[in-house]
Structures are given as C-alpha cells and as structure tokens.
Scaffold this active site. Structure first.
Site, short mmCIF file in Angstrom:
data_model
loop_
_atom_site.label_atom_id
_atom_site.label_comp_id
_atom_site.label_asym_id
_atom_site.label_seq_id
_atom_site.Cartn_x
_atom_site.Cartn_y
_atom_site.Cartn_z
N ASP A 22 -10.72 -3.57 -56.25
CA ASP A 22 -10.13 -4.91 -56.45
C ASP A 22 -11.04 -6.04 -55.99
OD1 ASP A 22 -7.89 -3.54 -57.36
OD2 ASP A 22 -7.04 -3.45 -55.36
N LYS A 81 -14.07 -6.95 -60.20
CA LYS A 81 -14.99 -6.37 -61.19
C LYS A 81 -14.65 -6.83 -62.60
CE LYS A 81 -13.73 -2.31 -59.73
NZ LYS A 81 -12.94 -2.64 -58.53
N GLY A 103 -7.03 -1.42 -62.12
CA GLY A 103 -6.37 -2.61 -62.65
C GLY A 103 -7.38 -3.73 -62.60
N HIS A 104 -7.93 -4.09 -63.75
CA HIS A 104 -8.98 -5.10 -63.79
C HIS A 104 -8.44 -6.37 -64.44
CE1 HIS A 104 -12.26 -1.74 -63.53
NE2 HIS A 104 -11.44 -1.76 -62.49
N GLN A 121 -12.43 1.31 -59.22
CA GLN A 121 -12.29 1.53 -57.77
C GLN A 121 -13.50 0.90 -57.04
OE1 GLN A 121 -11.57 4.69 -59.89
NE2 GLN A 121 -9.73 3.49 -60.02
P1 GDP Z 1 -10.89 -5.45 -59.95
O1 GDP Z 1 -10.02 -4.27 -59.86
O2 GDP Z 1 -12.14 -5.33 -59.13
O3 GDP Z 1 -11.19 -5.88 -61.36
O4 GDP Z 1 -10.08 -6.66 -59.28
P2 GDP Z 1 -8.51 -7.01 -59.53
O5 GDP Z 1 -8.38 -7.63 -60.87
O6 GDP Z 1 -7.65 -5.85 -59.22
O7 GDP Z 1 -8.28 -8.04 -58.36
C1 GDP Z 1 -9.00 -9.20 -58.24
C2 GDP Z 1 -8.02 -10.37 -58.30
O8 GDP Z 1 -8.68 -11.55 -57.85
C3 GDP Z 1 -7.53 -10.70 -59.69
O9 GDP Z 1 -6.22 -11.22 -59.59
C4 GDP Z 1 -8.50 -11.78 -60.16
O10 GDP Z 1 -7.92 -12.64 -61.13
C5 GDP Z 1 -8.74 -12.51 -58.88
N1 GDP Z 1 -10.07 -13.13 -58.73
C6 GDP Z 1 -11.28 -12.67 -59.15
N2 GDP Z 1 -12.27 -13.49 -58.73
C7 GDP Z 1 -11.66 -14.47 -58.03
C8 GDP Z 1 -12.15 -15.60 -57.30
O11 GDP Z 1 -13.34 -15.86 -57.21
N3 GDP Z 1 -11.21 -16.38 -56.68
C9 GDP Z 1 -9.88 -16.12 -56.75
N4 GDP Z 1 -9.06 -16.93 -56.09
N5 GDP Z 1 -9.40 -15.06 -57.40
C10 GDP Z 1 -10.27 -14.25 -58.03
P1 IMO Z 2 -9.68 -0.97 -59.24
O1 IMO Z 2 -10.53 -0.41 -60.35
C1 IMO Z 2 -7.84 -0.34 -55.35
C2 IMO Z 2 -6.66 3.78 -54.35
C3 IMO Z 2 -5.19 4.09 -54.22
C4 IMO Z 2 -5.25 5.19 -53.17
C5 IMO Z 2 -6.52 5.94 -53.56
C6 IMO Z 2 -6.29 7.19 -54.39
O2 IMO Z 2 -8.63 -1.88 -59.74
O3 IMO Z 2 -10.51 -1.53 -58.15
P2 IMO Z 2 -5.60 7.57 -56.92
O4 IMO Z 2 -4.39 7.14 -57.69
O5 IMO Z 2 -6.88 7.05 -57.48
O6 IMO Z 2 -5.65 9.04 -56.67
O7 IMO Z 2 -5.43 6.89 -55.47
O8 IMO Z 2 -7.32 5.02 -54.29
N1 IMO Z 2 -7.05 3.16 -55.64
C7 IMO Z 2 -7.40 1.87 -55.78
N2 IMO Z 2 -7.40 0.85 -54.89
N3 IMO Z 2 -8.27 -0.55 -56.61
C8 IMO Z 2 -8.31 0.45 -57.50
O9 IMO Z 2 -8.88 0.33 -58.72
C9 IMO Z 2 -7.82 1.73 -57.11
N4 IMO Z 2 -7.70 2.92 -57.73
C10 IMO Z 2 -7.25 3.78 -56.82
O10 IMO Z 2 -4.47 2.97 -53.77
O11 IMO Z 2 -5.46 4.64 -51.91
MG MG Z 3 -8.05 -3.79 -59.40
#
Ligand code: GDP
Ligand code: IMO
Ligand code: MG
Length: 431
Positions: A13, A16, A40-41, A224
C-alpha cells in the site's frame, strides 16, 4: 527506453498503483508478476477513483498492453468481475490484456482453506486477506495446482479438480470440522467463466520476449511489498509469493539482463495491514492521525491499516534486497500539518543497538526503534509542482531519508492524482 520494475519497499500500500499509472505513459507493456487479488492498487484518474486487484494498473491507458504473468495467482471470478467493473466504467479490457497460461488458479477450496487455517492458528494468525492466496501457492509448490491452461482442457480440469478435492475435503471435514466442497459445482461454476477468460490466454513469456526484442519498454508492477515477500519479508507474517525484484523474473519468464532499473515505492511513513511485527507502530493519537489524514484503510478488505513513523533500516534493507536504483516517495502531504516527525534510524534489540533490519521475526518483535526527531513544515506540499518550492523542512526530511536509505528520491507524490507528483529524475530517461 529502459525496462523498469516498480515495487513496494514496505508492507504494501505504498502507492504503487498511482506510480505505475503515472509512468504508464512512457511504457509499452505493463506486467503484473506475482500475488493475486489480495492486492488493491488505487488510481485516481481525472478525479475518478479505480481500485485494481488483478489487472495491471496500466489498463486505464487504452493503447498499452497489459500482461498478467505466470507468477500471478488468478481467481477466475475476481478477473471476470474486475473486467466487468472496468468495462461498465468505460475502460476497455480486450486485446490489450494477455494472461499467462501458466497462472495458477485460485478456486473456492483455496478460500475455504485460507479461512479455516487462519481460525486454526489462533493468536498466530497472519491476518490474510482471505482470498485463498496462500493455499493456491501451496498447491503450486506441491505440484498439484490447476493452471489457466487446464481450463482449455475440460476433462483434464475435472480430473485434477476431483483429485484435489478428495484431499482438501478430508482436511476441511476431519481437521477443520467444517463441510467439504462439491467438485461438480466448482467445475460447472468455473467452466461457465471459461469463455470470458480463455480469449486472453497467451504464452506471455514469448510475448514479452518479442516485445523486448522489438525495443519496447516494459514496466513490471509489483504487488504487496518487500517486507511481505515470502523469502525476504517478516516470515511467517508475509504473503506467499516473491514480491521482491526476483519475482519479476520468475513470475514472467523474462531474464535478469532485460531489467535496467528498479524503482522502489515508499510511503513517507509506514503502514501495515494484518498481523506481524511493526517496530515503529504508533498505537496512540499520532497513529490515528496518520490513519485519518492518509485514509489508511485497506483497498481490498477495508481494514484499518496500522500506522507508524518512517522506518529507515527497513527501507534500506528493501533497497538492498531489490537492487533499487531510485525511490518514489509518496504521501508526503499526509505529514504536512505535523509540528514534529520521527524517523527510526536503528533499533535496540535485547539491550544492543543495531542499524540493520533483523531477518528473524522474533528479534524484530522485540526491537525498540531508535528515533531522531525532525521539525515539521506545517505548510501544504500538496499543489507544489517544483521540488525547490517545497518547504525547507520537507526538503530536509527527504534528504535525511535519502541519506539513511542510501538511494535517491527521484519521484515525489503529494496527493492522489497524477498531477500531484514532482519528478526530479525521469525513471525512463537515458542516463
Ligand atoms: P498500492 O497498493 O501500493 O497501490 O497502494 P493503495 O492504493 O493500496 O494505497 C495507497 C493509497 O494512498 C490510495 O488510496 C492512493 O489513492 C493514496 N495515495 C497515493 N499517493 C498518495 C499521495 O501522495 N498522497 C495522498 N494523500 N494519498 C496518496
Ligand atoms: P498491495 O498490492 C498490504 C497482507 C495481508 C496479510 C498478509 C498475507 O495493495 O500493496 P495474503 O492474503 O496475501 O495471504 O495475506 O499480507 N497483504 C497486504 N497488505 N497490501 C497488500 O497488497 C497486501 N496483500 C497482502 O494483510 O497480512
Ligand atoms: Mg494496496
């Protein structure tokens, strides 16, 4: 132009999705190489929010090829659902998507085992996303997995399914004392999706090889984060795939000489979802502040993310494991209003100080972070488009991070949108 891996350096998270979407403009092919719909991207495109779990974050750019490599665990229902969601919202997913015939399928019994084994572990549970990821990779390694290619051969698919269920149902019924699953139901449900998935099936390793030969630019999208990598992460509190740079090779069939750079995506603080050690975690008002301000709630499960200060040894470790050449530092704007900030520069473990991230989880569990304090900038960074126009204390905070992790911060993200980005050095530029 160079081929680039983009991956997370913390526990996922990091942002990416946003960075991949941003860089897609400059690439020709965007490739997912591991994980599944546990990811979850989030992408915000012209104010519209998309959350992708399985399909590469390049999909919003219609003219780019998106590839799901062999290292990805593929849930047929999740794929069909995601494609329908995108199509409804006007995003075309058609000839621009290819899926490896060697992707292992996540089937309903994997989800059942994921859920039951978590219950069984009690306080040592991992806190998985419950998507069946771990059990699907277990089957892959046990050499009993069912791959996408098997769907093209219904009688073989049925035979493998029946054999696997005979074993799995024994486990579900006898050990977990729950009900088993019916092979015929799974067979017909999965086969009913086959004609919506098989048109995407491809020998993706060959497709990527041809793209490289033709001088195309490849962008590999990690899911991840490095600290969730099954080999290099905080085992056993990890996911079941190689989210580090090596996964981009084994998960696609591309050789190491084809990769030019590795961009690490790093949050300006730290978050984690699920169980496992997290030395800089803030279980107090500051942690709640980061969660609210950063909207730190899981993009897949909606769970509140655990939040804490920036952990420099952890990110330096990730840089080393992945051979990271540059960093995109995200969510710097979340820190805008804080009067003071902390960075962990090392840990105290059993009375001894160290600057290195311990590989053994039981050591990390007892690690007490050694902090240094930094004055905040208490001015908005969101909206700033030029690095030099950032508040001085923000520049100092970034410079200190660069010094501690020994890698330059070349991209800065100050908000959710594509426009909220400062590029100090283009990851695709010739050097
Ligand atoms: P990922 O799994 O690495 O793609 O990240 P996620 O989408 O799960 O979580 C990142 C969250 O931060 C999302 O809600 C994005 O919209 C948000 N986000 C990404 N870059 C920024 C930033 O520079 N500032 C803020 N405030 N939010 C951001
Ligand atoms: P993105 O791509 C954050 C965590 C789960 C748990 C562990 C194992 O959005 O960054 P799993 O279901 O993969 O066997 O769970 O990994 N986890 C993540 N945490 N971002 C993710 O993906 C994750 N995918 C799995 O919360 O701790
Ligand atoms: Mg994510």
């Amino acid at each position: 132009m160079p081929n680039l891996i983009v991956l997370g350096t913390q526990w996922g998270d990091e942002g990416k999705g946003k960075i991949v979407d941003l860089l897609t403009d400059r690439a020709d092919v965007i490739v997912r190489y591991q994980g599944g719909h546990n990811a979850g991207h989030t992408i915000v495109s012209d104010g519209e929010k998309f959350i992708l779990h399985l399909i590469p974050s390049g999909i919003l750019h219609a003219d780019k090829l998106c590839v799901i490599g062999n290292g990805v665990a593929l849930d047929p229902h999740a794929l069909v659902e995601e494609r329908e969601m995108l199509t409804k919202r006007g995003v075309s997913v058609d000839r621009n998507l290819r899926i490896s015939d060697a992707c292992h399928l996540i089937l309903p019994y994997h989800r059942a085992i994921d859920k039951e084994s978590e219950k069984f572990r009690g306080t040592r549970r991992i806190g998985t996303t419950g998507r069946g990821i771990g059990p699907a990779y277990v089957d892959k390694m046990a050499r009993i997995g069912i791959r996408l290619g098997d769907l093209a051969n219904p009688s073989l698919f049925r035979e493998k399914l029946e054999q696997n269920l005979a074993e799995t149902n024994y486990l579900l019924e006898k050990l977990y004392t729950t009900h088993g699953l019916d092979a015929e139901t799974i067979y017909s449900q999965t086969m009913s999706l086959a004609d919506r998935i098989l048109p995407f099936m491809d020998d993706t390793a060959l497709t990527l090889h041809k793209a490289i030969k033709n001088g195309k630019t490849l962008l590999f999208e990690g899911a991840q984060g490095t600290l969730l990598d099954v080999d290099h992460g905080t085992y056993p509190f990890v996911t079941s795939s190689n989210s580090s740079a090596g996964g981009a090779l084994t998960g696609t069939g591309v050789g190491p000489t084809a990769i030019d750079r590795v961009l690490g995506v790093t949050k300006a603080y730290t978050t984690r979802v699920g169980s496992g050690p997290f030395p800089t975690e803030l279980i107090n008002e500051s942690g709640e502040y980061l969660r609210e301000k950063g909207q730190e709630f899981g993009a897949t499960t909606g769970r509140a993310r655990r939040c804490g200060w920036f952990d420099a040894p952890a990110v330096r470790y990730a840089c080393r494991i992945n051979g990271i050449s540059e960093i995109a530092l995200t969510k710097i704007d979340v820190l805008d209003a804080l009067p003071s900030l902390k960075i962990a520069t090392g840990y105290e473990i059993n009375g001894k100080k160290t600057e290195e991230f311990p590989r053994r989880v039981e050591l990390l569990e007892t690690a007490r972070p050694v902090y240094e304090s930094h004055p905040g900038w208490t001015q908005p960074t969101s909206g700033v488009r030029d690095f030099n126009a950032l508040p001085d204390n923000a520049k100092r905070y970034i410079a200190r991070i660069e010094e501690l992790i020994e890698v330059p911060v070349t991209v800065l993200s100050t908000g959710v949108g594509r426009e909220d980005t400062i590029i100090r050095q283009d990851p695709f530029a010739a050097r």
